[in-house]
Write an enzyme that holds these catalytic residues in place. Structure first.
Site, mmCIF file in Angstrom:
data_model
loop_
_atom_site.group_PDB
_atom_site.id
_atom_site.type_symbol
_atom_site.label_atom_id
_atom_site.label_comp_id
_atom_site.label_asym_id
_atom_site.label_seq_id
_atom_site.Cartn_x
_atom_site.Cartn_y
_atom_site.Cartn_z
ATOM 1 N N TRP A 26 0.850 -1.208 0.000
ATOM 2 C CA TRP A 26 0.000 0.000 0.000
ATOM 3 C C TRP A 26 0.883 1.254 0.000
ATOM 4 O O TRP A 26 0.542 2.254 -0.629
ATOM 5 C CB TRP A 26 -0.889 -0.004 1.246
ATOM 6 C CG TRP A 26 -1.728 1.237 1.408
ATOM 7 C CD1 TRP A 26 -2.966 1.451 0.897
ATOM 8 C CD2 TRP A 26 -1.387 2.428 2.127
ATOM 9 N NE1 TRP A 26 -3.427 2.701 1.245
ATOM 10 C CE2 TRP A 26 -2.476 3.327 2.000
ATOM 11 C CE3 TRP A 26 -0.275 2.845 2.857
ATOM 12 C CZ2 TRP A 26 -2.481 4.591 2.578
ATOM 13 C CZ3 TRP A 26 -0.278 4.104 3.434
ATOM 14 C CH2 TRP A 26 -1.367 4.956 3.293
ATOM 15 N N HIS A 27 2.039 1.174 0.688
ATOM 16 C CA HIS A 27 2.887 2.357 0.798
ATOM 17 C C HIS A 27 3.572 2.728 -0.504
ATOM 18 O O HIS A 27 3.885 3.896 -0.736
ATOM 19 C CB HIS A 27 3.949 2.153 1.887
ATOM 20 C CG HIS A 27 3.396 2.266 3.269
ATOM 21 N ND1 HIS A 27 2.852 1.192 3.919
ATOM 22 C CD2 HIS A 27 3.266 3.320 4.104
ATOM 23 C CE1 HIS A 27 2.429 1.584 5.114
ATOM 24 N NE2 HIS A 27 2.663 2.872 5.247
ATOM 25 N N GLY A 28 3.839 1.752 -1.344
ATOM 26 C CA GLY A 28 4.515 2.109 -2.582
ATOM 27 C C GLY A 28 4.781 0.910 -3.452
ATOM 28 O O GLY A 28 4.865 -0.225 -2.969
#
Lengths: 329, 510
Positions: free
Chosen positions: B357-359
Site C-alpha cells: 500500500w505504501h509504494g
C-alpha cells in the site's frame, strides 16, 4: 443578536477569562531573544551568517569602492585554487575574485552580467576558471546554479531574513558548538588538527563517491555556454574573456572515463577548445595535465594551499602579457 | 497545496474568515469547494479521480443500503440525521442479513465487488501498473525471454491511496449493515474530499465524520487554542525536526555501500525520527486545522517509539491504516480465529499488502514482510495474553529499546531505492564496516551520537508528556511557565532551523 453561523457569535471574539499567559510569555521570550541577538550583532559579539545576500552585497560594495580592472569568476575550484592577493601583486593591478559555489559556466556568465548591472562598474578583463563538470546542464552544479540564474534574471539581491535570529543562526549554532566543545577536554586540539587541510590520499574514486557522483549525472557538455559568456562581455563592450581550464588529479579523469565513458575526458576537452576558438575566447590550459602529485590537491579536483601557491603564479604569468592594457591601473 | 507553503498560509485564514460567518449547509458547500481547490492546486486534472470515487461509492452506498438492518437496532438512524444516537460498536450482519432473500444478498455482494474492483482498478492503474509490468518483464528476462512491455507515463496522484481506502471503507460498512447509506450527496462528497485529511490521512470512517458534517459546528476558544497548539506541534515536528534531518539522512543513504557503520547507524536513527515527525507532524497540522473548522479528526499516532512490543507499536503507529487493515483485511481473512498457523499467515498477508500500500517497490514489500515476521514472532511468544495498558516497570525500558531497534531495521527498507541499497546499508551496520574493513567497533563518532541525541530529545520533549497523560494536548494542562518555555523553544527552533524551501511530506508519495 443571533447569527446564521453555527460557529460565529460575538462571544467567540471575546477574550478568554484567563489571559493566554503562556503564549504571551513565549512570544515575549522570542522578542527578547531577537533583541538580544540584534544587540550582539550591533556590538560585534556575533556576526550575521555569510549568506548569499551578504556575500553579494559586500562584493558589490567592493566593486564600487575599488573598481578593480581584473575580475576572476568561477566556483569552488577558483576559491581554493587562486590566491587573489599574490595575483594582484604579480599583475600590478587590483584583482577581485568572485566565486559562486558549484556555479556552472552559464550561471557564472549570468552573475558577471548581474555584477556589472548592479555596480555600474565594468572590468577591463574577465577571467573565468572552469572544470569539465561546469559544462554539465544536468548535474549537481546545474541544480545549485538555479539560484544564481534566478538572481541574475530578476536582477535583484536575494531577500533578507527579517529576523536576526535567522540571519545569524549559523553563527549562533557555532557559538553553542564551541561552548560544548570547550567542555570536552582535548576537543579544541582535535578541532584545530581537523582544520589543517590534508592532501588528497590518491585513492581510486569509488563508483558512488559522494564528492563526484552527482556531478556527472546524465553528463552532457553544453559548450555553447562559452558563447553566452562571450555575449555578456560583448553586451558590456568588454574584451573577450579568458578561460582557465583548471587542473585536476588523474583519479578524477579516470573516474570520468570509467563512469561517463562517452564523451571521454579528452573529448570534453576538445569540445571546449573548439567552442572557445569559435567564440574567440583565449584559453589557458591546465586541463591536459593529469596530476599525480597529490600533495597539490585537497581532494580529487580541488587544490590544496600548496597547490594554490603553485598554480597562482603560473596563471599570473600566462595572463599578464595578453591581459594588461595601458591605463589599466 | 501543502501545509508548509505560503499558499496555504493565505488559504487557511481566508477560508476560516468566510467559514465562520456561514450557516451549516453553506459551511459544507464551502468545505467542498475549498477541498477541491486545495487538491486541484497540485494538479486540477486529478480532481476527476476524486469525483469518480465520490460518484461511484455514493451510488453504490445507496444500492447497498439495507433499511431492514436498522430494525435490529432501533436507536440507529442515518448518519446525517441530526444528533442521532451513535451506532453500536459492532455490526450485526447475521441478524440483518437473515431478513434478506438469497437473491438480494447475491446482488448486494455483486455490487460491493464491482465497487471494490472499481476502486482498486483506479489505484492499481495509477500506482502499481508500471511496477507490475516492470517486475513481470524482469522476471521473464531472468528466464531468458526477451519482452517489450509498454509502461504508462503517468504521475501518481497525491493521496490516492488514502481517499480510495476511505471510500472503500464506507461501501463495505454499508454492505455489512454497520451504517446506513448517506442520502445527502453533499455530505458524502465532503467526506471523500475533506482537505485537512485528504492527501495524507488519517483514513477516517464515515460513521465518525459524516455525523460531524451533518451537525452544527461548535468552535469555542478552547478548540481554537488547542487547534493552534496542534498546528504548532505539527509544524515543529515537520520543519524543525523532519526537514532538518532530511539532508543528513539522504547523505547517509546515498553512501550506503561505502559509509562507515557509525554514519549508517546515525542515518537509520535519524530516518526513524524523520519519518515519524514528517508523518505525525502532518497529522497534527491536519487535526489542528480541522479543529479550527469545528471537526474532530481521529488520532493517527500515539507515541509509537515508546511501545514495549511490536504489537503495541502497530496500535500506536498510523492507527487509521492499521485499524483499516485489521477491519477490512485481517479479520475477513479469519483473523486469529482458526489456529496459530492461520493467524501467522493472516498477519503476514496483511503486513505484506500493508507494505505494498505504501509504494510500488520491493523495498516496501520487504518492510511489510519484516513486520509480518515480527508480529508473528511476538504472537508466538505471548500466546493469548492480553497486553492492554500493562503497568510500567523500569525494565520495560529495555523492551522499548528492543522494539525500537526492530522497527529501525525495518525502516532501512522503507525507501524507494533498489533493495540492494537497503541490503548494503544493513550489512554496513551489522558488520561494523569502517574504511572499507569489517568489524571496526572503534569507529563510533561522538558527533554522530550528539546529532542523534539532540533530535531524539526534541521528539521526546513532545512525546513523553503526551504518553504520560495519554493526551496529545497534555501541554494545555501544564502550569503556564513550562508551557510558555516549551512553546518559546518550539517557535525558536522553527525559526532558526526551518529552511526556506518547501520540502514535501514523505507520505505524499503514498
Amino acid at each position: 443578536m443571533t447569527s446564521r453561523s453555527s460557529i460565529f457569535s460575538f462571544d467567540t471574539l471575546k477574550l478568554p477569562r484567563s489571559v493566554p499567559i503562556a503564549t504571551l510569555f513565549a512570544l515575549g521570550l522570542l522578542a527578547a531573544g531577537e533583541l538580544g541577538v540584534r544587540a550582539m550583532v550591533a556590538t560585534g559579539h556575533l556576526e550575521q551568517d555569510k549568506s548569499l545576500r551578504l556575500t553579494l552585497t559586500s562584493r558589490l560594495d567592493e566593486l564600487k569602492a575599488d573598481k578593480p580592472p581584473v575580475w576572476f569568476l568561477g566556483n569552488s575550484t577558483l576559491d581554493w585554487g587562486v590566491d587573489v592577493d599574490s595575483l594582484s601583486e604579480q599583475l600590478g593591478v587590483k584583482v577581485v575574485k568572485m566565486a559562486h559555489g558549484s556555479a556552472t559556466v552559464d550561471a557564472t556568465a549570468a552573475m558577471l552580467d548581474f555584477y556589472i548591472k548592479q555596480s555600474g562598474v565594468k572590468p577591463k578583463q574577465v577571467v573565468v576558471t572552469v572544470t569539465k563538470d561546469d559544462f554539465n546542464p544536468n548535474g549537481f552544479r546545474a541544480d545549485k546554479s538555479k539560484t544564481y540564474l534566478e538572481i541574475a534574471q530578476d536582477n535583484e539581491l536575494p531577500s533578507a531574513d527579517w529576523l536576526m535570529l535567522r540571519a545569524a543562526r549559523s553563527n549562533i549554532r557555532d557559538k553553542v558548538t564551541d561552548t560544548v566543545d570547550s567542555l570536552r577536554p582535548g576537543q579544541k586540539a582535535k578541532a584545530n588538527a581537523a582544520a589543517i587541510v590534508k592532501p588528497f590520499n590518491g585513492k581510486v574514486l569509488a563508483d558512488n563517491d559522494e564528492f563526484v557522483r552527482n556531478l556527472v549525472t546524465k553528463f552532457e557538455v553544453r559548450s555553447s555556454w562559452i558563447g553566452d559568456l562571450k555575449a555578456v562581455c560583448d553586451r558590456h563592450q568588454l574584451p573577450a574573456p579568458i578561460l582557465v581550464l583548471m587542473p585536476v588529479t588523474d583519479r578524477y579523469v579516470e573516474y570520468h572515463d570509467r563512469i561517463v565513458k562517452s564523451p571521454t575526458y579528452e573529448q570534453v576537452h576538445q569540445q571546449i577548445l573548439a567552442a572557445a576558438k569559435e567564440n574567440g575566447v583565449q584559453v589557458i590550459d591546465f586541463w591536459t595535465t593529469s596530476f599525480s602529485d597529490y600533495s597539490l590537491f585537497r581532494d580529487a579536483y580541488h587544490l590544496s594551499p600548496k597547490g594554490k601557491d603553485w598554480l597562482t603564479p603560473q596563471i599570473g604569468q600566462r595572463v599578464k602579457g595578453s591581459m594588461i592594457q595601458p591605463g589599466m591601473r | 497545496m501543502v501545509f508548509n507553503s505560503f499558499a496555504y498560509a493565505l488559504f487557511l485564514p481566508i477560508l476560516l474568515a468566510v467559514y465562520y460567518v456561514l450557516n451549516k449547509r453553506w459551511q459544507n458547500v464551502l468545505l467542498l469547494l475549498a477541498s477541491y481547490f486545495f487538491y486541484g492546486w497540485w494538479d486540477w486534472r486529478f480532481l476527476s479521480l476524486l469525483w469518480i470515487s465520490t460518484v461511484v461509492d455514493y451510488a453504490v452506498g445507496l444500492l447497498l443500503d439495507n433499511p431492514n438492518a436498522s430494525a435490529d437496532n432501533p436507536q440507529r438512524g442515518r448518519l446525517e440525521d441530526p444528533e442521532h444516537a451513535p451506532p453500536p460498536a459492532e455490526p450485526r450482519p447475521e441478524s440483518s442479513f437473515s431478513r434478506l432473500s438469497r437473491a438480494v444478498a447475491h446482488r448486494r455482494k455483486l455490487i460491493l465487488t464491482i465497487s471494490i474492483i472499481a476502486n482498486l482498478a483506479m489505484l492499481c492503474t495509477f500506482k502499481y501498473f508500471n511496477f507490475f509490468i516492470d517486475s513481470a518483464s524482469e522476471l521473464l528476462t531472468a528466464f531468458g525471454f526477451t519482452v517489450h512491455m509498454t509502461t504508462l507515463k503517468i504521475v501518481l496522484p497525491v493521496g490516492i491511496s488514502f481517499f480510495t481506502f476511505q471510500s472503500m471503507s464506507y461501501t463495505i460498512d454499508v454492505y455489512r449493515g454497520k451504517i446506513r447509506a448517506v442520502r445527502n450527496p453533499l455530505l458524502y462528497a465532503v467526506f471523500v474530499a475533506y482537505f485537512p485529511q485528504l492527501v495524507n490521512g488519517p483514513i477516517e470512517r464515515a460513521d465518525h465524520m459524516i455525523r460531524q458534517y451533518a451537525n452544527p459546528r461548535r468552535v469555542d476558544q478552547s478548540w481554537i487554542y488547542s487547534g493552534c497548539l496542534l498546528i504548532l506541534i505539527g509544524f515543529f515536528k515537520k520543519i524543525a525536526i523532519a526537514d532538518s534531518v532530511a539532508p543528513i539522512v539522504n547523505d547517509c543513504f546515498n553512501g550506503a555501500s561505502i559509509a562507515n557503520w557509525s554514519t549508517l547507524t546515525k542515518g537509520a536513527w535519524l530516518f526513524a525520527i524523520q519519518i515519524y515527525c514528517d508523518f505525525s507532524g502532518y497529522t497534527d497540522i491536519a487535526r489542528g486545522t480541522s479543529r479550527l473548522l469545528g471537526i474532530e479528526l481521529m488520532e493517527n499516532f500515539q507515541q509509537p517509539y515508546l511501545s514495549r512490543n511490536i504489537t503495541e507499536f502497530w496500535r500506536r503507529w498510523h492507527i487509521s491504516l492499521s485499524t483499516w487493515l485489521r477491519d477490512y483485511l485481517y479479520i475477513p481473512l479469519g483473523g486469529n480465529r482458526y489456529g496459530k498457523f492461520k493467524t501467522y499467515r493472516n498477519n503476514m498477508i496483511t503486513m505484506l499488502l500493508g507494505g505494498l500500500w505504501h509504494g510500488a517497490n520491493f523495498t516496501y514489500i520487504a518492510w511489510g514482510g519484516l513486520h509480518g515476521v515480527y508480529l508473528a514472532g511476538h504472537k508466538a511468544m505471548i500466546g493469548d495474553k492480553k497486553l492492554v495498558d500493562l503497568p510500567w516497570k523500569p525494565w520495560h525500558l529495555i523492551k522499548v529499546l528492543v522494539t525500537l531497534h526492530l522497527v529501525l531495521v525495518a525502516w532501512i527498507f522503507f525507501r524507494p531505492t533498489p533493495i540492494s541499497t537497503s541490503w548494503d546499508y544493513l550489512t554496513g551496520i551489522v558488520t561494523l564496516r569502517a574504511g572499507g574493513k569489517m568489524f571496526q567497533p572503534g569507529a563510533l563518532a561522538f558527533n554522530d551520537v550528539v546529532t542523534v541525541a539532540f533530535f531524539a530529545a526534541l521528539v521526546l520533549m513532545i512525546d513523553i508528556p503526551q504518553y504520560i497523560r495519554k493526551d496529545h494536548l497534555a501541554m494545555l494542562k501544564w502550569h503556564w511557565l513550562p508551557r510558555g518555555l516549551v512553546i518559546a523553544l518550539m517557535l525558536f527552533l522553527l525559526l532558526v532551523m526551518g529552511e526556506n524551501n518547501d520540502i514535501p511530506f514523505i507520505y505524499f508519495q503514498f
